[in-house]
Design a protein around this motif. Sequence first.
Motif, mmCIF file in Angstrom:
data_model
loop_
_atom_site.group_PDB
_atom_site.id
_atom_site.type_symbol
_atom_site.label_atom_id
_atom_site.label_comp_id
_atom_site.label_asym_id
_atom_site.label_seq_id
_atom_site.Cartn_x
_atom_site.Cartn_y
_atom_site.Cartn_z
ATOM 1 N N MET A 51 0.838 -1.203 0.000
ATOM 2 C CA MET A 51 0.000 0.000 0.000
ATOM 3 C C MET A 51 0.873 1.254 0.000
ATOM 4 S SD MET A 51 -3.265 -0.359 -0.315
ATOM 5 C CE MET A 51 -3.884 1.219 0.275
ATOM 6 N N ALA A 52 1.934 1.244 0.779
ATOM 7 C CA ALA A 52 2.841 2.393 0.821
ATOM 8 C C ALA A 52 3.469 2.638 -0.545
ATOM 9 C CB ALA A 52 3.928 2.167 1.877
ATOM 10 N N ASP A 53 3.839 1.577 -1.245
ATOM 11 C CA ASP A 53 4.398 1.725 -2.591
ATOM 12 C C ASP A 53 3.369 2.328 -3.544
ATOM 13 O OD1 ASP A 53 6.803 0.668 -1.757
ATOM 14 O OD2 ASP A 53 6.428 -1.327 -2.608
ATOM 15 N N ALA A 88 -0.107 -6.210 16.169
ATOM 16 C CA ALA A 88 0.388 -5.963 14.813
ATOM 17 C C ALA A 88 1.723 -5.230 14.833
ATOM 18 C CB ALA A 88 -0.647 -5.176 14.033
ATOM 19 N N PRO A 89 2.702 -5.743 15.555
ATOM 20 C CA PRO A 89 3.973 -5.013 15.666
ATOM 21 C C PRO A 89 4.742 -4.900 14.351
ATOM 22 C CG PRO A 89 4.194 -7.189 16.624
ATOM 23 C CD PRO A 89 2.731 -6.998 16.305
ATOM 24 N N THR A 93 5.581 -1.314 12.434
ATOM 25 C CA THR A 93 6.943 -0.965 12.035
ATOM 26 C C THR A 93 7.009 -0.637 10.543
ATOM 27 O OG1 THR A 93 7.903 -2.305 13.795
ATOM 28 C CG2 THR A 93 9.322 -1.814 11.913
ATOM 29 N N ALA A 94 6.364 -1.454 9.713
ATOM 30 C CA ALA A 94 6.362 -1.208 8.258
ATOM 31 C C ALA A 94 5.697 0.125 7.940
ATOM 32 C CB ALA A 94 5.653 -2.343 7.527
ATOM 33 N N PHE A 95 4.592 0.445 8.625
ATOM 34 C CA PHE A 95 3.903 1.713 8.393
ATOM 35 C C PHE A 95 4.806 2.892 8.763
ATOM 36 C CE2 PHE A 95 1.301 5.296 9.661
ATOM 37 C CZ PHE A 95 0.432 5.411 8.591
ATOM 38 N N PHE A 99 5.954 5.768 6.188
ATOM 39 C CA PHE A 99 5.325 7.084 6.281
ATOM 40 C C PHE A 99 5.927 7.991 7.356
ATOM 41 C CE2 PHE A 99 2.026 4.284 4.501
ATOM 42 C CZ PHE A 99 1.838 4.929 3.298
ATOM 43 N N GLY A 100 6.837 7.467 8.164
ATOM 44 C CA GLY A 100 7.484 8.269 9.188
ATOM 45 C C GLY A 100 6.759 8.238 10.516
ATOM 46 N N SER A 101 7.493 8.502 11.575
ATOM 47 C CA SER A 101 6.917 8.424 12.914
ATOM 48 C C SER A 101 5.859 9.487 13.146
ATOM 49 C CB SER A 101 8.013 8.527 13.974
ATOM 50 O OG SER A 101 8.668 9.774 13.859
#
Length: 116
Positions: A51-53, A88-89, A93-95, A99-101
Amino acid sequence: MLTEWDSLRGWYSLALNHGKPLSFPEWGLVLWKSGSSYYGGGDNPVFIRAMADFIGGCSLLGWHAMWEDPWGAGVCDPDTTHGRPIPAPMSRTAFLEAFGSQAASPAAVGPMPQAA
C-alpha cells in the motif's frame, strides 16, 4: 487488489477520468472471527509495504488514513493495551518506516477539510 474493476488501479482510473484526487479514507488490516474461524490478514507488513508503494507512486493522491480498531477484534497496536487481542507489531513498524513516525502521531492530524 490491483487489477479488478474495484481495485486500486480501478479507483485510480476513475479519479483520473474525472479529474479528481484519489483518497483512501480508511485502509488497514483486519482479523475477524465468524463462528470458530478467523478471516483476514492479521499482522501483515507485506500488505502495508505494498500500500505504501502504491500510495507513494500515486500522482493523484489527495490523502489517506490507515485505520486500526482499538476496541473490537481488529488488528491493533500497541500490543500491550488491554482488549486488543491481535497485535500488529510488524505492520506498525512497516507503516512507520514507510510514512514516518509523525504519521502515527495525533499531532500530525490536521483539521478536517471543509466540503467545497
